[in-house]
Design an enzyme around this catalytic site. Structure first.
Site, short mmCIF file in Angstrom:
data_model
loop_
_atom_site.label_atom_id
_atom_site.label_comp_id
_atom_site.label_asym_id
_atom_site.label_seq_id
_atom_site.Cartn_x
_atom_site.Cartn_y
_atom_site.Cartn_z
N ASP A 99 0.87 -1.18 0.00
CA ASP A 99 0.00 0.00 0.00
C ASP A 99 0.90 1.23 0.00
O ASP A 99 1.66 1.44 0.96
CB ASP A 99 -0.85 -0.05 1.28
CG ASP A 99 -2.15 0.70 1.15
OD1 ASP A 99 -2.14 1.79 0.56
OD2 ASP A 99 -3.18 0.19 1.66
N ASP A 200 -2.97 4.96 -2.21
CA ASP A 200 -3.87 5.63 -1.28
C ASP A 200 -4.27 7.02 -1.82
O ASP A 200 -3.42 7.74 -2.36
CB ASP A 200 -3.12 5.79 0.05
CG ASP A 200 -4.02 6.22 1.18
OD1 ASP A 200 -4.93 5.46 1.54
OD2 ASP A 200 -3.83 7.34 1.71
N GLU A 266 -6.83 4.10 -5.36
CA GLU A 266 -7.99 4.57 -4.61
C GLU A 266 -8.28 5.97 -5.14
O GLU A 266 -7.56 6.92 -4.86
CB GLU A 266 -7.70 4.63 -3.11
CG GLU A 266 -8.95 5.00 -2.32
CD GLU A 266 -8.69 5.47 -0.90
OE1 GLU A 266 -9.59 5.34 -0.07
OE2 GLU A 266 -7.60 5.98 -0.62
N HIS A 327 -11.03 -1.47 4.95
CA HIS A 327 -10.76 -1.04 6.32
C HIS A 327 -11.35 0.33 6.66
O HIS A 327 -11.10 0.84 7.74
CB HIS A 327 -9.24 -1.03 6.54
CG HIS A 327 -8.56 -0.08 5.59
ND1 HIS A 327 -8.46 -0.33 4.23
CD2 HIS A 327 -8.01 1.11 5.78
CE1 HIS A 327 -7.85 0.68 3.65
NE2 HIS A 327 -7.56 1.57 4.57
N ASP A 328 -12.07 0.92 5.72
CA ASP A 328 -12.70 2.22 5.97
C ASP A 328 -14.23 2.12 5.97
O ASP A 328 -14.91 3.12 6.19
CB ASP A 328 -12.33 3.23 4.86
CG ASP A 328 -10.85 3.51 4.81
OD1 ASP A 328 -10.20 3.48 5.87
OD2 ASP A 328 -10.33 3.78 3.70
#
Ligand code: NOJ
Length: 546
Positions: A99, A200, A266, A327-328
């Protein structure tokens, strides 16, 4: 024979390292823990693993605040462990994605420490510094989670910009030294063998270099495509044209080290914006996460519309990404009921459509969100918004305290669910349902969600039509009876998928040549392949070869 590049047909499993498996019983998941569970991921049938950040970080946003891109946070392990992880993944014939948090660093990164020292520091221009308008910030740009994105630093009497939280200052990619420093990071890990990166908040990587104010709108709550919110259109701080150029430059960096390397972004924005990151000749990011399945409804029309839209917007050679959670976001099983039948038909859909499915750890066993009050949140977003009453949060459908979706993986029914030993204290409490929802008991139960995932993943691995075929939606099941039917086609072969999203039994006349039952969910394998009686919430995969 496989014709497409690996990433176009792969399946991705997301590991949140802090919560996956603790190997040394300090209550925190770690790299050695992940290594010990690689066989589990492989046996399930996943082909690629994406791991959320484990780089050196004060952990103010649990790793999304990096203080050294070459170092490893000690509680997760060290570089030898990471090298071992890469090797162990490859030994099993799988791929691994890291990531890459390029948009910002931690406030504790030495680059920022230097940058904030003085206005003439050589690293000053590595971040975005501006003088204010009197006591006010330099312009009206808001941070993505709300509040001004500008933060006053009295040491030099200027403001720095942070797209996310105040301790995550944005890097300035107009500065070529920043760009090359980050490209070096990418090269370093590619040369260590990683197969690519998840990027990200890549859509916020460039801001307007004239610092123009965002235009106002009446819209307060962010739109689904995040093009506006907080009473402004995010025209000048997100999705700037320079970000597209950077995507292409990054593509070249990756190609130089690993021509098969994958970049998955993302990115939020309209389909048109999102597509521009992919380039018109496959010369940008390989894929971006698509978010239509986040706010799902259990009905055929919803899932049909998603397919229609993705097929229209992302035809080959584009590859749509099907993701229910991360995870969000609130966990899938909490969003859907929880109803085991829904979880199974949703998996059937996700692994049989054209595109890349991404599964967040625990989704495969139907893990539920932990129920935490934001007041004691370990998540910085939860803590920041803990003043909003829970009742309002629920009413608006917000997901503010992300601790809920980050509880430890439930491996078995022992105390602490096999995540860490019984006498250790997990960093977040294990969900109270671990005695019934866990890997060990679901593996033993042929009809579990886990075994449906496993069956589907294995079928998909072996079935070229499901991996590589085109997709067409059958009109006979037009969604009106809550049935969805689509066909995958590859050369002269086809596979038919029919899913009953209704709470009633439904009939389906199968006029296609696909008569061989390959897999069923919620129904018996022995049925009449010409005319199906579907129980509520069930589905079938049929092939045309014998
Ligand atoms: C998106 C990540 O998924 C999220 O967890 C993080 O807090 C923000 N970006 C900031 O890096």
């Amino acid at each position: 024979m496989v014709n497409k590049p690996w990433w176009q047909t792969t399946t991705i499993y997301q590991v949140y390292p802090r919560s996956f498996k603790d190997s040394n019983n300090d209550g925190i998941g770690d790299i050695r823990g992940i290594i010990s569970k690689l066989d589990y991921i492989k046996d399930l049938g996943f082909e690629t693993i994406w791991i959320s950040p484990f780089f050196s970080s004060p952990q103010a946003d649990w790793g999304y605040d990096v203080s050294d891109y070459y170092g490893i946070t000690p509680e997760y392990g060290d570089r030898t462990d990471v090298e071992e992880l890469i090797r162990a993944v490859h030994q099993r014939g799988m791929r691994i994605l890291f990531d890459l948090v390029m948009n910002h660093t931690s406030i504790e990164h030495p680059w920022f420490q230097e940058s904030r020292n003085s206005r003439d520091n050589p690293k000053r221009d590595w971040y975005i510094w501006r003088s204010g308008r009197g006591n006010r910030p330099p312009n009206n740009w808001m941070a993505i989670p709300g509040g001004s994105g500008w933060h006053y630093d009295k040491r030099t009497d200027q403001w720095y910009y942070a797209s996310f939280l105040p301790f995550q200052p944005d890097l300035n990619y107009y500065n070529s030294e920043v760009k090359s420093a980050m490209f070096d990071v990418a090269r370093y890990w590619l040369n260590k063998g990683v197969d690519g990166f998840r990027l990200d908040i890549f859509h916020s990587i460039f801001k307007d270099n004239q610092f123009r104010n965002n235009p106002s709108t009446f819209r307060y709550l962010p739109t689904d495509d995040l093009s506006s919110g907080w009473f402004q259109k995010w025209d000048y701080n997100l999705n700037r044209p320079e970000a597209i150029v950077l995507a292409k430059e990054l593509r070249e960096i990756v190609d130089d080290s690993n021509p098969e390397g994958l970049l998955i972004g993302e990115v939020y924005g309209s389909d048109e914006k999102i597509k521009s990151y992919l380039g018109d000749r496959n010369d940008g990011l390989n894929m971006v996460f698509l978010w239509k399945l986040d706010k799902l409804e259990i009905c055929a029309r919803f899932f049909r519309n998603v397919l229609l839209e993705y097929e229209a917007q992302y035809p080959l050679p584009y590859t749509p990404v099907f993701v229910y959670g991360n995870h969000d976001l609130r966990r899938l099983f909490s969003k859907i009921g929880p109803d085991v039948r829904f979880a199974k038909i949703l998996a059937l859909y996700q692994f049989t459509v054209r595109g890349v499915p991404v599964t967040y750890y625990g989704e495969e066993i139907g893990m539920l969100d932990g129920n935490f009050s934001a007041r004691n949140a370990r998540d910085p977003m939860g803590a920041r918004f803990s003043w909003i009453p829970d009742i309002l949060v629920n009413k608006l459908g917000f997901y503010i305290n992300r601790d809920g979706c980050r509880t430890p993986m439930q491996w078995d029914n022992t105390d602490n669910a096999g995540f860490c030993s019984a006498d250790a204290q997990p960093w977040l409490p294990v969900h109270q349902d671990y005695e019934s929802i866990n890997v060990k008991s679901e593996l033993a139960c042929p009809d579990s969600i886990l075994n449906v995932y496993k069956g589907l993943l294995h079928l998909r691995r072996e079935n070229t039509v499901l991996r590589e075929g085109t997709l067409d939606i059958l009109d006979e099941a037009d969604g009106s009876h809550n049935l969805l039917a689509y066909r995958r086609n590859y050369k002269h072969e086809s596979v038919l998928v029919v899913i009953n999203f209704s709470d009633r039994a439904r009939e389906f006349k199968n006029v296609t040549k696909c008569k061989r039952v390959l897999f069923t969910v919620g129904m018996d394998k022995q049925g009449n392949p010409e005319e199906f009686d579907f129980p509520p919430y069930s589905g079938v995969i049929l092939g045309d070869s014998w």
